[in-house]
Design a protein around this motif. Structure first.
Motif, PDB file in Angstrom:
ATOM      1  N   TYR A 103       0.812  -1.226   0.000  1.00 20.12           N
ATOM      2  CA  TYR A 103       0.000   0.000   0.000  1.00 20.12           C
ATOM      3  C   TYR A 103       0.841   1.270   0.000  1.00 20.12           C
ATOM      4  CZ  TYR A 103      -3.724  -3.256   1.187  1.00 20.12           C
ATOM      5  OH  TYR A 103      -4.584  -4.309   1.196  1.00 20.12           O
ATOM      6  N   ARG A 104       2.138   1.156  -0.044  1.00 19.80           N
ATOM      7  CA  ARG A 104       3.004   2.329  -0.087  1.00 19.80           C
ATOM      8  C   ARG A 104       3.296   2.691  -1.536  1.00 19.80           C
ATOM      9  NH1 ARG A 104       6.614   2.520   4.720  1.00 19.80           N
ATOM     10  NH2 ARG A 104       6.893   4.651   4.060  1.00 19.80           N
ATOM     11  N   LEU A 105       3.613   3.929  -1.751  1.00 20.09           N
ATOM     12  CA  LEU A 105       3.999   4.410  -3.064  1.00 20.09           C
ATOM     13  C   LEU A 105       5.461   4.047  -3.287  1.00 20.09           C
ATOM     14  CD1 LEU A 105       2.385   5.973  -5.181  1.00 20.09           C
ATOM     15  CD2 LEU A 105       3.429   8.062  -4.315  1.00 20.09           C
ATOM     16  N   VAL A 106       5.770   3.479  -4.453  1.00 21.03           N
ATOM     17  CA  VAL A 106       7.143   3.071  -4.752  1.00 21.03           C
ATOM     18  C   VAL A 106       7.566   3.634  -6.101  1.00 21.03           C
ATOM     19  CG1 VAL A 106       7.108   0.968  -3.356  1.00 21.03           C
ATOM     20  CG2 VAL A 106       6.392   0.861  -5.733  1.00 21.03           C
ATOM     21  N   LYS A 107       8.843   3.947  -6.205  1.00 22.34           N
ATOM     22  CA  LYS A 107       9.434   4.399  -7.456  1.00 22.34           C
ATOM     23  C   LYS A 107      10.242   3.222  -7.992  1.00 22.34           C
ATOM     24  CE  LYS A 107      12.124   8.204  -9.344  1.00 22.34           C
ATOM     25  NZ  LYS A 107      12.845   9.433  -8.995  1.00 22.34           N
ATOM     26  N   VAL A 108       9.940   2.822  -9.223  1.00 20.74           N
ATOM     27  CA  VAL A 108      10.522   1.609  -9.790  1.00 20.74           C
ATOM     28  C   VAL A 108      11.215   1.933 -11.106  1.00 20.74           C
ATOM     29  CG1 VAL A 108      10.028  -0.731 -10.605  1.00 20.74           C
ATOM     30  CG2 VAL A 108       8.624   0.267  -8.785  1.00 20.74           C
ATOM     31  N   ARG A 109      12.426   1.390 -11.259  1.00 26.12           N
ATOM     32  CA  ARG A 109      13.119   1.436 -12.539  1.00 26.12           C
ATOM     33  C   ARG A 109      13.243  -0.012 -13.011  1.00 26.12           C
ATOM     34  NH1 ARG A 109      18.062   4.076 -11.633  1.00 26.12           N
ATOM     35  NH2 ARG A 109      19.010   2.089 -11.163  1.00 26.12           N
ATOM     36  N   LEU A 110      12.655  -0.284 -14.168  1.00 28.71           N
ATOM     37  CA  LEU A 110      12.684  -1.633 -14.713  1.00 28.71           C
ATOM     38  C   LEU A 110      13.957  -1.858 -15.524  1.00 28.71           C
ATOM     39  CD1 LEU A 110       8.941  -1.882 -15.781  1.00 28.71           C
ATOM     40  CD2 LEU A 110      10.016  -2.810 -13.733  1.00 28.71           C
ATOM     41  N   ALA A 111      14.281  -3.108 -15.739  1.00 25.96           N
ATOM     42  CA  ALA A 111      15.497  -3.470 -16.468  1.00 25.96           C
ATOM     43  C   ALA A 111      15.509  -2.906 -17.887  1.00 25.96           C
ATOM     44  CB  ALA A 111      15.659  -4.987 -16.495  1.00 25.96           C
ATOM     45  N   ASP A 112      14.329  -2.703 -18.474  1.00 22.66           N
ATOM     46  CA  ASP A 112      14.265  -2.161 -19.840  1.00 22.66           C
ATOM     47  C   ASP A 112      14.352  -0.631 -19.869  1.00 22.66           C
ATOM     48  OD1 ASP A 112      11.774  -1.258 -18.990  1.00 22.66           O
ATOM     49  OD2 ASP A 112      10.625  -2.486 -20.394  1.00 22.66           O
ATOM     50  N   GLY A 113      14.564  -0.012 -18.683  1.00 21.61           N
ATOM     51  CA  GLY A 113      14.713   1.441 -18.604  1.00 21.61           C
ATOM     52  C   GLY A 113      13.439   2.176 -18.236  1.00 21.61           C
ATOM     53  N   GLU A 114      12.302   1.511 -18.322  1.00 20.73           N
ATOM     54  CA  GLU A 114      11.033   2.159 -17.963  1.00 20.73           C
ATOM     55  C   GLU A 114      11.046   2.524 -16.482  1.00 20.73           C
ATOM     56  OE1 GLU A 114       6.204   1.335 -17.963  1.00 20.73           O
ATOM     57  OE2 GLU A 114       7.569  -0.294 -18.503  1.00 20.73           O
ATOM     58  N   GLN A 115      10.549   3.717 -16.173  1.00 21.07           N
ATOM     59  CA  GLN A 115      10.441   4.162 -14.790  1.00 21.07           C
ATOM     60  C   GLN A 115       8.981   4.422 -14.488  1.00 21.07           C
ATOM     61  OE1 GLN A 115      13.228   6.945 -13.242  1.00 21.07           O
ATOM     62  NE2 GLN A 115      14.778   6.427 -14.750  1.00 21.07           N
ATOM     63  N   LEU A 116       8.567   4.024 -13.294  1.00 28.14           N
ATOM     64  CA  LEU A 116       7.181   4.261 -12.910  1.00 28.14           C
ATOM     65  C   LEU A 116       7.067   4.503 -11.421  1.00 28.14           C
ATOM     66  CD1 LEU A 116       5.970   0.972 -12.085  1.00 28.14           C
ATOM     67  CD2 LEU A 116       6.482   0.970 -14.481  1.00 28.14           C
ATOM     68  N   VAL A 117       6.020   5.216 -11.079  1.00 27.91           N
ATOM     69  CA  VAL A 117       5.653   5.401  -9.684  1.00 27.91           C
ATOM     70  C   VAL A 117       4.346   4.651  -9.520  1.00 27.91           C
ATOM     71  CG1 VAL A 117       5.000   7.051  -7.905  1.00 27.91           C
ATOM     72  CG2 VAL A 117       6.819   7.621  -9.525  1.00 27.91           C
ATOM     73  N   ALA A 118       4.324   3.731  -8.559  1.00 25.01           N
ATOM     74  CA  ALA A 118       3.182   2.843  -8.404  1.00 25.01           C
ATOM     75  C   ALA A 118       2.904   2.620  -6.927  1.00 25.01           C
ATOM     76  CB  ALA A 118       3.484   1.505  -9.080  1.00 25.01           C
ATOM     77  N   ARG A 119       1.719   2.100  -6.651  1.00 23.73           N
ATOM     78  CA  ARG A 119       1.377   1.707  -5.291  1.00 23.73           C
ATOM     79  C   ARG A 119       1.538   0.195  -5.204  1.00 23.73           C
ATOM     80  NH1 ARG A 119       0.096   4.721  -1.522  1.00 23.73           N
ATOM     81  NH2 ARG A 119      -0.677   6.380  -2.860  1.00 23.73           N
ATOM     82  N   ALA A 120       2.330  -0.270  -4.238  1.00 19.77           N
ATOM     83  CA  ALA A 120       2.611  -1.699  -4.093  1.00 19.77           C
ATOM     84  C   ALA A 120       1.401  -2.422  -3.526  1.00 19.77           C
ATOM     85  CB  ALA A 120       3.810  -1.910  -3.183  1.00 19.77           C
ATOM     86  N   GLY A 121       1.174  -3.605  -4.073  1.00 20.09           N
ATOM     87  CA  GLY A 121       0.089  -4.457  -3.597  1.00 20.09           C
ATOM     88  C   GLY A 121       0.632  -5.788  -3.119  1.00 20.09           C
ATOM     89  N   GLU A 122      -0.111  -6.838  -3.397  1.00 22.07           N
ATOM     90  CA  GLU A 122       0.244  -8.196  -2.987  1.00 22.07           C
ATOM     91  C   GLU A 122       1.588  -8.601  -3.585  1.00 22.07           C
ATOM     92  OE1 GLU A 122      -0.847 -12.023  -1.235  1.00 22.07           O
ATOM     93  OE2 GLU A 122      -1.641 -10.005  -0.980  1.00 22.07           O
ATOM     94  N   ALA A 123       2.450  -9.165  -2.736  1.00 21.91           N
ATOM     95  CA  ALA A 123       3.768  -9.616  -3.183  1.00 21.91           C
ATOM     96  C   ALA A 123       3.941 -11.081  -2.794  1.00 21.91           C
ATOM     97  CB  ALA A 123       4.866  -8.774  -2.538  1.00 21.91           C
ATOM     98  N   ASP A 124       4.571 -11.839  -3.676  1.00 25.50           N
ATOM     99  CA  ASP A 124       4.895 -13.230  -3.380  1.00 25.50           C
ATOM    100  C   ASP A 124       6.367 -13.460  -3.711  1.00 25.50           C
ATOM    101  OD1 ASP A 124       5.061 -13.611  -6.185  1.00 25.50           O
ATOM    102  OD2 ASP A 124       2.979 -14.276  -6.301  1.00 25.50           O
ATOM    103  N   ASP A 125       6.784 -14.693  -3.809  1.00 28.01           N
ATOM    104  CA  ASP A 125       8.194 -14.985  -4.035  1.00 28.01           C
ATOM    105  C   ASP A 125       8.681 -14.637  -5.434  1.00 28.01           C
ATOM    106  OD1 ASP A 125       8.505 -15.829  -1.449  1.00 28.01           O
ATOM    107  OD2 ASP A 125       8.252 -17.959  -1.922  1.00 28.01           O
TER     108      ASP A 125
END
Length: 185
Positions: A103-125
């Motif tokens: 539920y927190r806001l996260v800043k993500v840089r993907l391996a392909d260079g895409e950057q996004l700001v998103a809200r984290a949800g359910e996480a698994d392994d």
């Protein structure tokens, strides 16, 4: 008596410190040993799904101190112990970090260079569900180059939380005040 190199000291102490931290119900996130004048500074970074409070820090400090005293031959002298929790700028590198950022806001840089700001949800392994611009998206950890929590000074929008709960299969209650989703670290 000369002491072993710093990296070797950390390698020798990490298993026993991790065990002491685990006995108290916490995870050892990082162990660092460095020279600080005539003493060594032993920095222990801990975390848990429920967060870390000052009483927790005190309890873990006592446990880790006992273990370090038992292994004083490794430190070869006096030390200062610092026990702390990770800062908000800690990268999200493990599934448990993502679960704790739910539920927190996260800043993500993907391996392909895409950057996004998103809200984290359910996480698994394998990955995490995020909400980006109102749309749900599944991210595989192997595609995430870097991710950190963004500091927010207001409550997350209720509709974002509802979408993330529904995506996780949770049941949302109308009028729920969502206080149980807030985490302060």
């Amino acid at each position: 008596m000369s002491s072993p190199p710093r990296g070797e000291i950390t390698a020798q102490l990490e298993p026993v410190v991790a065990e002491a931290v685990a006995r108290t119900g916490f995870d050892l996130e990082e162990l660092g040993v460095q020279q600080a004048g005539r003493r060594r500074l032993v920095k222990v970074v801990i975390d848990s799904d429920e967060g870390v409070g000052l009483d927790d820090i005190s309890e873990i400090s006592r446990e880790v101190s006992k273990v370090l005293d038992e292994h004083e031959h490794v430190l070869a002298g006096s030390y200062t112990l610092e026990v702390t929790s990770p800062g908000v700028d800690r990268p999200l590198t493990r599934p448990r970090h993502w679960r704790r950022a739910r539920y927190r806001l996260v800043k993500v840089r993907l391996a392909d260079g895409e950057q996004l700001v998103a809200r984290a949800g359910e996480a698994d392994d394998d990955g995490v569900t995020v909400l980006v611009g109102g749309d749900l998206r599944r991210l595989s950890y192997r595609d995430v180059e870097r991710a950190v929590v963004e500091v927010e000074f207001q409550q997350p929008p209720a509709e974002d939380l509802v979408k993330l709960e529904r995506a996780a299969g949770g049941v949302s209650q109308a009028g729920d005040d969502r206080e149980d989703t807030e985490e302060s670290r």
